[in-house]
Design a protein around this motif. Structure first.
Motif, PDB file in Angstrom:
ATOM      1  N   LEU B  95       0.894  -1.356  -0.139  1.00 34.79           N
ATOM      2  CA  LEU B  95       0.391  -0.308  -0.526  1.00 34.79           C
ATOM      3  C   LEU B  95       0.518   1.242  -0.070  1.00 34.79           C
ATOM      4  N   LEU B  96       0.808   2.422  -0.755  1.00 32.90           N
ATOM      5  CA  LEU B  96       1.391   3.774  -0.653  1.00 32.90           C
ATOM      6  C   LEU B  96       0.756   4.374   0.657  1.00 32.90           C
ATOM      7  N   ARG B  99      -0.786   7.823   0.691  1.00 31.36           N
ATOM      8  CA  ARG B  99      -2.654   7.428   0.523  1.00 31.36           C
ATOM      9  C   ARG B  99      -3.645   7.046   1.669  1.00 31.36           C
ATOM     10  N   LEU B 107      -6.276   4.395  -6.944  1.00 27.24           N
ATOM     11  CA  LEU B 107      -5.151   4.278  -7.364  1.00 27.24           C
ATOM     12  C   LEU B 107      -4.441   3.713  -9.014  1.00 27.24           C
ATOM     13  N   PRO B 108      -5.074   1.803  -8.617  1.00 28.87           N
ATOM     14  CA  PRO B 108      -4.876   1.415 -10.633  1.00 28.87           C
ATOM     15  C   PRO B 108      -6.528   2.004 -11.356  1.00 28.87           C
ATOM     16  N   GLU B 110      -7.655   5.349 -11.397  1.00 25.85           N
ATOM     17  CA  GLU B 110      -7.058   6.133 -11.919  1.00 25.85           C
ATOM     18  C   GLU B 110      -6.655   6.600 -13.654  1.00 25.85           C
ATOM     19  N   PRO B 111      -5.389   5.391 -14.382  1.00 26.39           N
ATOM     20  CA  PRO B 111      -5.531   6.210 -15.977  1.00 26.39           C
ATOM     21  C   PRO B 111      -7.116   6.029 -16.456  1.00 26.39           C
ATOM     22  N   ARG B 154      -8.646  -3.812  -3.487  1.00 27.01           N
ATOM     23  CA  ARG B 154      -7.659  -2.762  -4.786  1.00 27.01           C
ATOM     24  C   ARG B 154      -8.075  -3.266  -5.926  1.00 27.01           C
ATOM     25  N   ALA B 155      -7.347  -4.489  -5.117  1.00 28.75           N
ATOM     26  CA  ALA B 155      -7.609  -5.870  -6.380  1.00 28.75           C
ATOM     27  C   ALA B 155      -8.967  -6.280  -7.156  1.00 28.75           C
TER      28      ALA B 155
END
Lengths: 263, 269
Positions: B95-96, B99, B107-108, B110-111, B154-155
């Motif tokens: 984990l960051l 954040r 995070l994943p 965002e793009p 997150r996954a």
């Protein structure tokens, strides 16, 4: 054989120094008061060292006449531009060094060779390259700030856990996204620590650069006062520099508390 | 909705095929001739003694390590909203720290997604993993178990077709492990996600795997491939069949594990 009989004594204390803001302020104020008291008692001749009150009066007069602001504004502008230029290039190069092996050794060799050179010695060179005006002064600051920033940034990038970068890759993030969202924030603590060093370096170099061919600026002011043996004015200029250093350190402290509040 | 994975939405899901995978760190061969297939929606548990290359193999499957030999193929159809077909879950959570929980999960995304679409997906997976109340917490404020929930959230947020889980529970205490294993098993089974689950805890392997691949000591090869033909969700830790299976696997790797434990640790794993 030995008999042991009694309570186990506590031995786990110490080794845990804590910061005390009031003690820091009290020490500075106490030293100034002591200084003033020594002058008033006649123990230190005012010619050797002017009293704080005399310096204060001079400072006040300089403020009222606009003289102080004339010099300070010129210095602040150079400081802001020179430090920013050195920092922006330093972070960019430091990131590149931290990320790509092709650049790492070549750039670090150049940095190692140029970092130890006193930039003050290069001022004449910078005057030929960038002119006697603002260019040479900003270049002196910029170069002085650039090298430590490269080193701090590259160290910060190295300290980013590789696992976090692999995580970014495992989600298919682009290199740029990994740099922006993982590498830069991870290196930020080291970069901010670098700022503490580079702002101090910048102030030292600012004064040195302003002592050569400058009409305005705290450095020029201090030099002129020194040439006239006007000790009140000289020390007034030095107090301004010290205050500038304290304010910049405080601003960085605030930035650290805000930007690194996750720690 | 508890379907056995073999019957889950026909034609969807990823099949992972490993052919002749081998790997070496300089002179040290860590993996040799690994052939494995994971059918769509199936869970493969990967066990073996310490240092047998389990995590390396998983890294190869996820494209994080380039194998010295062999190929990994992922084939099948993937849902339109899937943003990262093959998705990793890390042992140390990864984990960051700067954040919040919410932003780590985002995070994943965002793009790929707009702010609003991200928020909706994040809220959904946080609810799924019982993290809603912790959305604004920093990772350092969470227990290990909660941090791994964030890793799972997150996954799941990228709607993966295949999950690669690298000892996801081994950094946690025994009680948390038991609780989270049940939860993760349920999440994976219901979503019908093809999963490879690396562990050195045999009870976890028999609890979560449709297949259990037992690797030998270095160089790691597939020593045995066991099938467990019952739905994951109904399994209980005290099930005598599963305990017997665990005994069998332990008998296979006991000697290897004893040898491995006495070896110098010189291979990155």
């Amino acid at each position: 054989m030995r008999r042991i009989d009694g309570p186990v004594a506590f031995r786990g204390g110490g080794f845990a120094p804590r910061a005390r803001g009031w003690a820091a302020a009290a020490t500075l104020i106490g030293l100034v008061l002591l200084w003033q008291a020594l002058e008033m008692a006649g123990l230190v001749p005012t010619l050797f060292l002017p009293a704080p009150l005399a310096i204060g009066r001079t400072l006040w007069a300089l403020t009222l006449s606009g003289e102080l602001w004339k010099h300070l504004s010129a210095s602040l502008l150079r400081l802001a531009i020179g430090w920013t230029v050195g920092t922006v290039f330093g972070i960019a190069v430091g990131l590149a060094v931290g990320l790509w092996s092709a650049l790492r050794s070549p750039v670090m060799a150049v940095v190692a060779a140029l970092f130890p050179i006193p930039k003050i010695a290069l001022v004449p060179l910078f005057i030929i390259w960038f002119g006697i005006g603002e260019g040479s002064k900003i270049a002196t600051l910029g170069f002085g700030v650039f090298f430590p920033t490269v080193i701090a940034t590259a160290g910060g990038v190295d300290a980013v856990p590789r696992g976090l970068i692999r995580m970014g890759q495992s989600f298919g993030l682009s290199t740029w996204k990994i740099v922006r969202s993982i590498v830069l924030p991870g290196a930020l603590p080291a970069i901010l620590t670098g700022f503490r060093v580079t702002t101090s370096i910048a102030i030292v170099l600012l004064v040195a650069a302003e002592m050569i061919g400058a009409e305005r600026g705290i450095g020029a002011f201090v030099l002129a006062a020194g040439n006239l043996y006007d000790m009140d004015a000289l020390l007034a200029g030095i107090v301004v520099l010290s205050a500038l250093g304290l304010i910049v350190a405080w601003v960085i402290g605030v930035a650290e508390r805000v930007l690194l509040r996750w720690r | 909705m508890t379907q056995p994975p073999s019957m889950s939405a026909a034609g969807s899901g990823l099949r992972l095929t490993l052919r002749g995978i081998g790997h070496a760190y300089r002179a040290l061969t860590v993996l040799q001739d690994i052939d494995l297939t994971v059918a769509p929606g199936e869970v493969l548990a990967l066990v073996g003694p310490s240092g047998c290359g389990k995590s390396t193999l998983l890294g190869i499957m996820g494209g994080l390590i380039a194998p010295a030999a062999g190929t990994v193929e992922a084939s099948g159809s993937v849902a339109d909203d899937c943003l990262n077909p093959v998705t990793y879950v890390f042992q140390d959570f990864a984990l960051l720290p700067w954040r919040s929980v919410r932003d780590n999960v985002a995070l994943p995304l965002e793009p790929h997604l707009s702010r609003a679409a991200r928020a909706a997906r994040v809220d959904e997976v946080l609810a799924l993993t019982s993290l809603t109340a912790f959305a604004d917490a920093w990772p350092r404020e969470l227990s290990g178990g909660m941090r791994q929930r964030v890793g799972i959230a997150r996954a799941l947020a990228v709607r993966p077709a295949c999950l690669l889980m690298d000892e996801p529970l081994s950094a946690l205490d025994a009680q948390t492990r038991t609780l989270l294993l049940e939860e993760f098993a349920g999440l994976i089974a219901r979503a019908g996600i093809t999963t490879v689950y690396v562990t050195h805890t045999l009870s976890e392997a028999v609890r979560i795997g449709h297949q259990v691949a037992v690797l030998s000591r270095r160089p790691g090869r597939v020593r045995a491939l066991l099938r467990i033909d019952r739905p994951i969700e109904g399994r209980r830790a005290a099930d005598p069949d599963l305990l017997a299976m665990e005994e069998r696997i332990w008998a296979m790797i006991r000697d290897d594990a004893a040898t491995a434990e006495r070896e110098r640790i010189d291979a990155p794993d």
